[in-house]
Scaffold this motif. Sequence first.
Motif, PDB file in Angstrom:
ATOM      1  N   LEU A 314       0.832  -1.204   0.000  1.00 41.15           N
ATOM      2  CA  LEU A 314       0.000   0.000   0.000  1.00 41.15           C
ATOM      3  C   LEU A 314       0.863   1.250   0.000  1.00 41.15           C
ATOM      4  O   LEU A 314       1.942   1.276   0.595  1.00 41.15           O
ATOM      5  N   ALA A 319      -3.966   2.968   3.730  1.00 43.76           N
ATOM      6  CA  ALA A 319      -4.628   2.109   4.719  1.00 43.76           C
ATOM      7  C   ALA A 319      -5.691   2.859   5.504  1.00 43.76           C
ATOM      8  O   ALA A 319      -6.729   2.293   5.867  1.00 43.76           O
ATOM      9  N   GLU A 320      -5.468   4.151   5.765  1.00 43.28           N
ATOM     10  CA  GLU A 320      -6.412   4.928   6.566  1.00 43.28           C
ATOM     11  C   GLU A 320      -7.702   5.228   5.821  1.00 43.28           C
ATOM     12  O   GLU A 320      -8.737   5.458   6.432  1.00 43.28           O
ATOM     13  N   MET A 322      -8.911   3.376   2.865  1.00 38.22           N
ATOM     14  CA  MET A 322      -9.387   2.361   1.928  1.00 38.22           C
ATOM     15  C   MET A 322     -10.739   1.762   2.317  1.00 38.22           C
ATOM     16  O   MET A 322     -11.407   1.157   1.488  1.00 38.22           O
ATOM     17  N   THR A 355      -9.178  -5.213   9.948  1.00 36.68           N
ATOM     18  CA  THR A 355      -8.019  -4.336   9.842  1.00 36.68           C
ATOM     19  C   THR A 355      -7.182  -4.758   8.642  1.00 36.68           C
ATOM     20  O   THR A 355      -7.389  -5.834   8.064  1.00 36.68           O
ATOM     21  N   VAL A 356      -6.229  -3.925   8.284  1.00 38.46           N
ATOM     22  CA  VAL A 356      -5.338  -4.250   7.171  1.00 38.46           C
ATOM     23  C   VAL A 356      -3.901  -4.005   7.607  1.00 38.46           C
ATOM     24  O   VAL A 356      -3.593  -3.036   8.311  1.00 38.46           O
ATOM     25  N   GLU A 357      -3.019  -4.914   7.207  1.00 46.03           N
ATOM     26  CA  GLU A 357      -1.586  -4.812   7.508  1.00 46.03           C
ATOM     27  C   GLU A 357      -0.814  -4.716   6.200  1.00 46.03           C
ATOM     28  O   GLU A 357      -0.979  -5.563   5.313  1.00 46.03           O
ATOM     29  N   ASP A 358      -0.009  -3.703   6.082  1.00 42.49           N
ATOM     30  CA  ASP A 358       0.766  -3.496   4.857  1.00 42.49           C
ATOM     31  C   ASP A 358       2.069  -4.277   4.921  1.00 42.49           C
ATOM     32  O   ASP A 358       2.777  -4.248   5.935  1.00 42.49           O
ATOM     33  N   CYS A 364      -0.637  -7.001   1.084  1.00 44.14           N
ATOM     34  CA  CYS A 364      -1.231  -6.658   2.369  1.00 44.14           C
ATOM     35  C   CYS A 364      -2.079  -7.827   2.861  1.00 44.14           C
ATOM     36  O   CYS A 364      -2.436  -8.738   2.103  1.00 44.14           O
ATOM     37  N   PHE A 366      -5.588  -8.550   4.958  1.00 45.90           N
ATOM     38  CA  PHE A 366      -6.824  -8.126   5.592  1.00 45.90           C
ATOM     39  C   PHE A 366      -7.176  -9.149   6.665  1.00 45.90           C
ATOM     40  O   PHE A 366      -7.239 -10.356   6.383  1.00 45.90           O
TER      41      PHE A 366
END
Length: 377
Positions: A314, A319-320, A322, A355-358, A364, A366
């Motif tokens: 990302l 991320a904030e 999306m 949540t999502v982690e890059d 990423c 989810f």
Amino acid sequence: MMHAFLSNNRDELTKRCRGKVAQRAGRSATEQQLKDGVPLFLDQLIRTLEIEQTSTPLDSRRISGPAGGGTALYEVSVSAAQHGKDLLNLGLSVDQVVHDYGDLCQAITDLAVERDAPFQVDEFRTLNRCLDNAISDAVTEFSYQRDALNTDANAVESNKRIGFFAHELRNHLSTASMAFVAVKAGNLSFSGSTGSILERSLQALDRLITSSIEDVRTFGHTSLILDSFSLADFIAEIYAAASLSIGKNECIFRVPKVDPDLAINGTRDLLMAAVANLLQNAFKFSQPRTEVFLTAYAAGDRIIIDVKDHCGGLGPGVAESMFLPFSQAGENRTGVGLGLTIAKQSVNANNGTLTVEDIPSIGCIFKISLPRHAVPT
């Protein structure tokens, strides 16, 4: 004369009104309002009273309006309307509009008693007329602006709900269409696994439409129906349907084995839609011939469902934003940007989190986190 009394005590009355505003709970005011609001109305009131002492007293109506207001434009109506609009922008209620003008009336009365200032009955009538018109115009504008904001907000919410409905209709219809094409092309039996996918997709379409009709009938006050179901069966059903919609980039779709003793409690259709939208997003943005993983496992008292893609990572700030409605950050702008929003709302409605982690330069993950439950017997 009241106009002389007001002119001589203009600063004192302004000071007292500011003090009343400052002491009133929940009332905030900008410096510009405190500087201009009360003095402007006082000046209009003074000029009205002065004109009414001349040979053409009705000319004062151009400043303060007739008794009961009216449709004609006058100075007090313009400034009062602006005052009402300003108070709405501060997030205040309509009673605060009334109180602001009541403060001035109280300040005039208190000071007149303290200074033993005699006023004529007609002057009190003029004061009441000016206050009445100012309050009426301020409240009218306040209400109009508030209703306009509510209408805009309702329109946005309605548009969002229609978008969600259309998005889910398209997802289920797409799966059903691909299942039908697969059955027809392979001359397969509808009683097989692909036929089951078609059947479940049609059933999901029926439930979605029925739920929408029920929302209309009950004005949206519907309650979620929660069920306990096997996590392994849930993931297997998702895998079968998602395998039909990998797309042109030929991603490799992997689903590690799920512990058969795990279960979740929630609304199956909503959670199915959430995971399906995450997978659709992963297939859409992953680089050609890379892997997309769907894993489901237990972590303490939580069930975790991960969707890992290979989108390349990302960008800053993505991320904030999306999960916001109609947000599309990638180059591929097919769709309307509601998939991730639907996924997050569906998970939240089932007491879970999304949540999502890059993973920079890779992709990423989810992560759906839901309460853990025992497998239903």
